[in-house]
Scaffold this active site. Structure first.
Site, PDB file in Angstrom:
ATOM      1  N   LYS A   1       0.835  -1.192   0.000  1.00 49.17           N
ATOM      2  CA  LYS A   1       0.000   0.000   0.000  1.00 49.17           C
ATOM      3  C   LYS A   1       0.877   1.252   0.000  1.00 49.17           C
ATOM      4  O   LYS A   1       1.873   1.316   0.731  1.00 49.17           O
ATOM      5  CB  LYS A   1      -0.926  -0.012   1.224  1.00 49.17           C
ATOM      6  CG  LYS A   1      -1.941   1.135   1.261  1.00 49.17           C
ATOM      7  CD  LYS A   1      -2.857   0.994   2.472  1.00 49.17           C
ATOM      8  CE  LYS A   1      -3.879   2.118   2.542  1.00 49.17           C
ATOM      9  NZ  LYS A   1      -4.780   1.990   3.708  1.00 49.17           N
TER      10      LYS A   1
ATOM     11  N   SER B   1      -9.721   2.182   3.103  1.00 48.15           N
ATOM     12  CA  SER B   1      -8.831   2.856   2.172  1.00 48.15           C
ATOM     13  C   SER B   1      -7.875   1.908   1.447  1.00 48.15           C
ATOM     14  O   SER B   1      -7.219   2.292   0.482  1.00 48.15           O
ATOM     15  CB  SER B   1      -8.006   3.903   2.927  1.00 48.15           C
ATOM     16  OG  SER B   1      -7.173   3.279   3.906  1.00 48.15           O
TER      17      SER B   1
ATOM     18  N   SER C   1     -10.047  -0.209   7.442  1.00 49.15           N
ATOM     19  CA  SER C   1      -9.554  -0.059   6.072  1.00 49.15           C
ATOM     20  C   SER C   1      -8.861  -1.273   5.485  1.00 49.15           C
ATOM     21  O   SER C   1      -8.504  -1.267   4.316  1.00 49.15           O
ATOM     22  CB  SER C   1      -8.606   1.147   5.993  1.00 49.15           C
ATOM     23  OG  SER C   1      -9.306   2.348   6.200  1.00 49.15           O
TER      24      SER C   1
END
Length: 507
Positions: free
Chosen positions: A73, A148, A172
């Site tokens: 990420k 997210s 998330s």
């Protein structure tokens, strides 16, 4: 293939690491233009790394994760790679060091193939708030993947990575895992080092894995967990046998079923599907225990007061001076001169109260430095980040600190106490991961409150600092997957992994 299956083929010589990386490369080149999970790839670096690890395989010194091809990420530092947090304000920023989790994965011979899309600074539940554009759900590209860590979930679900790292501040990792039909684990706060994780809300943020199986998440956790002296919130507590908990699951567990998580707002079909899963677990020996978590109804409000307050503080460092996006100084200075000239000309012609008002405006005109701050941040931050900074600044302001921030901290403690009491009676607590399946792209962009409500079942784990996992529970009649969540007490990851594996064995 799972990590175990891949590693066996690699160690036996049946599969070469360069071939494995090329397979993922082909998949990314074929699918990423549609899914938009990766914001940057490093195929040549991954191939070079594959050759290095292959030598270790050949001489019998390969680490635990030889054969694991991962995406990271874009909020976790990798030396020499761009670290943008999917934001314009950091679009050209390059990390100068590795996060602790990256160091530990590399030591065990994991291979990193690219950087994954996300909501800007991890603020969002749909992965639509990204400077790189939205990620699409691989199960249905008209739907959101969740956020997210939407890029992290989508990469695993679409076969563009074996496993990935995400971050979880209010759900998330777990929520996009549910929407995309993969496994997502949020460790206990302090279990995994946050060193090298760009901060959103420092008392909530956790790094965790997403994968196609519970055992794979356990294997990644086994490598990244543990004390780190560079993170002063890192726990000294020893790691447990996470992989063993998955390989030899205990069916006789006590599962707390809170009525607060199975009421209004939950899709009826998801509720029925989870109840069927629980019935099977009970038939196999699990004990279902009704429990109450009375303060969880305040979870959304408490979270969005505290998390935005911390975001306001953490994001103050992006000012256009030290690093990151900086507004054009000449353009900004010209605008300021024009504004000042126009006010002075109006002042010369004004009379009475109007003259007094203009004098006040002139006296309050920004200095060039303040104007540079404002313009840089206005240009660099996206809509959702600005919204949360404004909310956080408001609740921290002198007149509202006690009424909002101080009170929210007290409620956070009450929520934590609710869980502590519940875990005296049960091993894990169950809930849906999200109230619905993935919804249409763009459908909630104009209603941020509705977007925030998607995290209703995941937020309280972050408030309490406990661990949680989402594992696929079934497929809705609309063809989309949904997840079941298990939460465990602090540092009881073995228990949530055990419960998740029992669900996985049903399928």
């Amino acid at each position: 293939m799972t990590i175990t299956e891949t590693r066996e083929k690699v160690l036996s010589g049946e599969l070469k690491l360069r071939e494995l990386v090329e397979q993922y490369r082909k998949e990314i080149e074929a699918r990423n233009s549609e899914i938009n999970a990766y914001v940057a790839t490093d195929f040549e670096g991954a191939l070079a790394r594959a050759d290095e690890v292959q030598k270790k395989v050949d001489n019998g010194t390969a680490g635990k994760l030889a054969g694991v091809v991962m995406g990271i990420k874009d909020v976790i530092s990798e030396r020499g790679k761009k670290l943008t947090c999917a934001s314009k304000i950091l679009e050209n920023f390059e990390s100068v060091y590795d996060a602790t989790v990256i160091e530990r994965l590399r030591e065990e011979d994991a291979i990193f193939i690219g950087r994954l899309n996300m909501d800007e600074f991890a603020m969002g539940s749909t992965n639509e708030y990204s400077n790189f554009g939205p990620v699409k759900n691989p199960q249905n590209t008209d739907k959101v993947p969740g956020g997210s860590s939407g890029g992290s979930a989508a990469a695993v679900a679409s076969g563009m990575a074996m496993t990935t790292l995400g971050s979880d501040t209010g759900g998330s990792i777990r929520q996009p895992a549910s929407y995309c039909g993969v496994v997502g684990l949020k460790p206990t706060y302090g279990r995994v080092s946050r060193y090298g994780l760009v901060a959103f809300a420092s008392s909530f943020d956790c790094i965790g894995p997403l994968a196609n199986s519970v055992e794979d998440t356990a294997r990644i956790l086994d490598v990244i967990a543990g004390f780190d002296e560079r993170d002063n919130t890192s726990s000294h507590r020893e790691k447990d046998d996470y992989v063993g908990a998955v390989q030899n699951p205990n069916k006789k567990i006590k599962i707390g079923v809170p009525e607060e998580f199975f009421g209004e707002g939950l899709d009826a079909e998801i509720k029925k599907g989870i109840e069927e899963v629980l019935d099977k677990l009970e038939a196999d020996g699990a004990d279902l225990v009704p429990i109450h978590l009375p303060h969880t109804k305040y979870g959304i409000a408490t979270y969005y007061i505290l998390a935005t307050a911390e975001a306001s503080s953490n994001l103050a460092r992006y000012d256009g001076i030290r690093y990151g996006h900086r507004a054009d100084k000449d353009e900004m200075r010209d605008e300021l001169k024009k504004e000042e000239k126009a006010l002075k000309e109006a002042f010369e012609q004004a009379k009475g109260e109007e003259k007094i008002e203009l004098q006040e405006k002139l006296s309050k005109l920004d200095s060039p430095l303040i104007r540079l701050y404002k313009k840089s941040r206005t240009e660099g931050f996206g809509t959702e980040v600005k919204r949360r900074i404004m909310l956080g600044t408001y609740v921290l302001s002198a007149g509202y600190y006690d009424a909002y921030y101080g009170k929210a901290q007290k409620v956070r403690r009450l929520i934590q106490n609710d869980y502590k009491e519940a875990f005296k009676k049960v091993d894990v607590i169950v809930s849906p991961t999200a109230p619905t399946t993935a919804f249409d792209l763009g459908s909630k962009m104009d209603d941020p409150v509705q977007m925030y409500l998607n995290d209703v079942y995941t937020i309280t784990a972050n408030l309490a600092g406990i661990c949680g996992i989402s594992v696929p529970a079934g497929t809705h009649s609309n063809g989309l997957p949904y997840g079941i969540q298990f939460m465990g007490d602090s540092f009881q990851e073995t228990k949530v992994l055990n419960a998740a594996r029992l669900v996985e064995l049903q399928s």
